[in-house]
Write an enzyme that holds these catalytic residues in place. Structure first.
Site, mmCIF file in Angstrom:
data_model
loop_
_atom_site.group_PDB
_atom_site.id
_atom_site.type_symbol
_atom_site.label_atom_id
_atom_site.label_comp_id
_atom_site.label_asym_id
_atom_site.label_seq_id
_atom_site.Cartn_x
_atom_site.Cartn_y
_atom_site.Cartn_z
ATOM 1 N N TYR A 38 -3.663 12.907 1.312
ATOM 2 C CA TYR A 38 -2.367 13.048 0.654
ATOM 3 C C TYR A 38 -1.946 14.503 0.520
ATOM 4 O O TYR A 38 -0.785 14.773 0.240
ATOM 5 C CB TYR A 38 -2.412 12.376 -0.720
ATOM 6 N N HIS A 54 0.812 -1.207 0.000
ATOM 7 C CA HIS A 54 0.000 0.000 0.000
ATOM 8 C C HIS A 54 0.852 1.266 0.000
ATOM 9 O O HIS A 54 0.391 2.330 -0.397
ATOM 10 C CB HIS A 54 -0.937 0.003 1.211
#
Length: 360
Positions: free
Chosen positions: A304, A269
């Site tokens: 993010y 991931h």
């Protein structure tokens, strides 16, 4: 390209069974097994997701069993039992995120019971998730990602496969479950696209860049070395010629990271995180990255932006004159006294000092 079976249902629907995941499903009451079958058959959840729901229900069933109760008779479960279960998870030092996920599983289970009139009220009503600590996803920098996807012997079929897997995870931002469930017909390298089955049975087209395309072509040229069985349609194969699984993929990435000399433990991931971070750093807009990742909510993708903000702040610190003059910055430590105008008589601060004071 064919994306569905003969009945017109998604190709991967048959894979969404709890018996396909992990070491097999836990033993569950029939009431709970009906919920698990519903998730697999009607909701089309991935094997890993179905197994997680089943495991959470099994843990709650174990907790109830020690109190003379069972989910075979869910109407006996009260809010106090749910809160007691939550307290037990806390004593086990489970993370708040994991505790929240287990409560989410139980909410889904009791909504299922309500729909089937197995309970008169939801015992989870009013039970809130523990407030999660904000954790931001880890990511490799661009040099580390490049070093990882290029480690390996181009003459070794396993290494060629491993580099293709890593390049696809990083180059297309796929979840590892999405990559290992790809079939040969899902990947159209002439168009540079892969048909991906995401969470909740949602399909999307993921672009395959030129670097990933070449890695995948190299792998397909040696795929026969894994001795696939007759009719084996899995794209990525393990050493026994059958579909590569998530655990194997995790070990592959960890071994590649060690071989590349990376200073941190790398899991699949992390390459997806790196993909998203580097896309945003390169100027991609948030909505586009959301679509590429297959996120249903923009808030999930916004995690993010924190990582990108760090880079922006570093640029600010390096370029802005007031930032460079602030305490603790490189400019203040390296020659800042020579650049700073002298204070006026009586101790009146100069411009740079005043800027620091106003910034407090």
């Amino acid at each position: 390209m064919s994306w569905t079976n003969g009945a017109g249902t998604p190709r991967h629907a048959h894979q969404a069974s709890p018996t396909d995941a992990g070491d097999g499903p836990p033993r569950l009451p029939d009431t709970v097994q009906g919920f698990v079958d519903y998730l697999a058959g009607q909701k089309g959840y991935s094997p890993a997701t179905v197994a997680a729901y089943a495991g959470d229900a099994a843990q709650f069933e174990d907790y109830l069993g020690r109190r003379g109760l069972t989910l075979a008779d869910p109407g006996q479960v009260t809010r106090d039992h749910v809160r007691g279960f939550l307290a037990e998870l806390h004593r086990m030092r489970l993370s708040k995120t994991s505790m929240g996920r287990k409560l989410s599983s139980l909410r889904g289970l009791f909504k299922h019971f309500l729909r089937r009139r197995l309970v008169a009220a939801d015992p989870l009503a009013g039970v809130k998730n523990p407030k999660s600590e904000k954790r931001h996803p880890g990511a490799l920098n661009a040099d580390q990602a490049k070093a990882l996807v290029e480690v390996g012997d181009a003459m070794d079929p396993r290494a060629v496969r491993d580099m293709a897997l890593a390049e696809l995870l990083y180059g297309a931002g796929l979840r590892v479950s999405e990559a290992v469930t790809l079939d040969l017909l899902d990947v159209d390298l002439s168009r540079g696209l892969a048909r991906v089955m995401g969470k909740g049975g949602k399909e999307r087209l993921a672009p395959v860049g030129q670097a990933a395309k070449q890695r995948l072509l190299d792998y397909l040229a040696v795929r026969g070395a894994f001795s696939p069985g007759p009719g084996e349609k899995a794209f990525f194969l393990g050493s026994r010629g059958s579909r590569l699984n998530r655990r194997q993929a995790g070990r592959i990435l960890a071994d590649m990271a060690a071989a590349a000399g990376l200073p941190q433990r790398v899991h699949p991931h992390m390459l997806r995180h790196s993909f998203a971070t580097h896309m945003l750093q390169a100027g991609a807009d948030l909505r586009s990255v959301q679509e590429l990742l297959g996120h249903s909510r923009l808030a999930t993708t916004q995690r993010y932006t924190h990582l990108d903000l760090t880079r922006i702040m570093q640029t600010y610190d390096a370029a802005h004159p007031l930032a460079a003059a602030g305490p603790g910055h490189a400019g203040a430590r390296n020659g800042a006294d020579e650049a700073k105008p002298p204070a006026a008589e009586g101790g009146t601060p100069g411009p740079a000092s005043g800027a620091r004071r106003r910034g407090k």
